[in-house]
Design an enzyme around this catalytic site. Sequence first.
Site, PDB file in Angstrom:
ATOM      1  N   GLU A  95       0.838  -1.212   0.000  1.00 47.34           N
ATOM      2  CA  GLU A  95       0.000   0.000   0.000  1.00 47.34           C
ATOM      3  C   GLU A  95       0.865   1.251   0.000  1.00 47.34           C
ATOM      4  OE1 GLU A  95      -2.715   1.340  -0.359  1.00 47.34           O
ATOM      5  OE2 GLU A  95      -4.370  -0.051   0.019  1.00 47.34           O
ATOM      6  N   ASN A 101     -10.283   4.764   1.569  1.00 45.75           N
ATOM      7  CA  ASN A 101      -9.392   4.540   0.430  1.00 45.75           C
ATOM      8  C   ASN A 101      -9.597   5.643  -0.606  1.00 45.75           C
ATOM      9  OD1 ASN A 101      -7.502   2.327   0.382  1.00 45.75           O
ATOM     10  ND2 ASN A 101      -9.244   0.944   0.642  1.00 45.75           N
ATOM     11  N   ASP A 156     -10.085   0.800  -4.281  1.00 46.27           N
ATOM     12  CA  ASP A 156      -8.951   0.866  -3.351  1.00 46.27           C
ATOM     13  C   ASP A 156      -8.216   2.186  -3.570  1.00 46.27           C
ATOM     14  OD1 ASP A 156      -6.659   0.065  -1.656  1.00 46.27           O
ATOM     15  OD2 ASP A 156      -7.554  -1.923  -1.793  1.00 46.27           O
TER      16      ASP A 156
END
Length: 293
Positions: A18, A148, A198
């Site tokens: 991430e 997100n 995301d």
Amino acid sequence: MEQVPTTVLCAERCHLGEGPTYDPATDTAWWFDIREGLLFEARIASGEVRRHALGKMASALGRIDDARQLIVAEDGLYVRSIADGALSLYLPLEADNPATRSNDSRVHPSGTFWIGTMGRKAERGLGAIYALHRGEIIRLFPNITIPNAICFAPDGSVGYFADTDENVLYRVVLDPETGLPRSMPDVLLRRREPGGIDGAIVDAEGLIWHACWGAGCVDVYSPYGECLRSIAVPASQASCPAFVGPDLSRLLVTSAWQDMDAAAKAADPGHGQTFLLDVGARGRAEPDVKLSI
């Protein structure tokens, strides 16, 4: 789904890759493995990759200056020395709540840092989105399950964010000078296709590029919510994009193997790897985070 030239930047498989970002001054990309408490550092031109153990879960960073970064971690914000990796606590954030951790975050063009938190087990409504503005943490949006897709229009007048649990991307009008909301969020789009919304980034033209968790792609939307492209990523759990390279024309995409059993991993050879995609677009340099006025 569109296929573009794609290479593996880092073959190490992230449990939960991430938070990628890129520093053009040093040609360096940075990203995290949240679950394993790791920070990755990669020179794009040479492909050299280093990993740094942080000793805690962390999910994003903002560049302060040539020597320092601000790390978003599970219990607060830390100033990190790039030279030796030393961490010093800048401000605690939800440090009194062991059920939560940090998640998606991004720096607004003004230098204000938007920061997402969530439940460690994705408990419904346990997270929030905050802004670090002029040295103070302000809670912007409570009751978020999985924050997100935090990203901003090039002129800073609009912000975007998603709750992946709802699969909704929100749009909110901002003060370009402060990065703080001027209105309540409106729904820009509800994703009905396979995959969850995301991490995301906005390119130089104002288009929104978001990774689709579970769908193995990055989708590109106009500021009006129209889907313009869907680009394949060789890992089903694509997690977050960032534009990299000297002309910001390549897309780095992280991925994850979180919650995948042996059979799922075998069916998904790219799981957890980090990729470079030649997407034929141009990004923007990420702004530095401002710690005070």
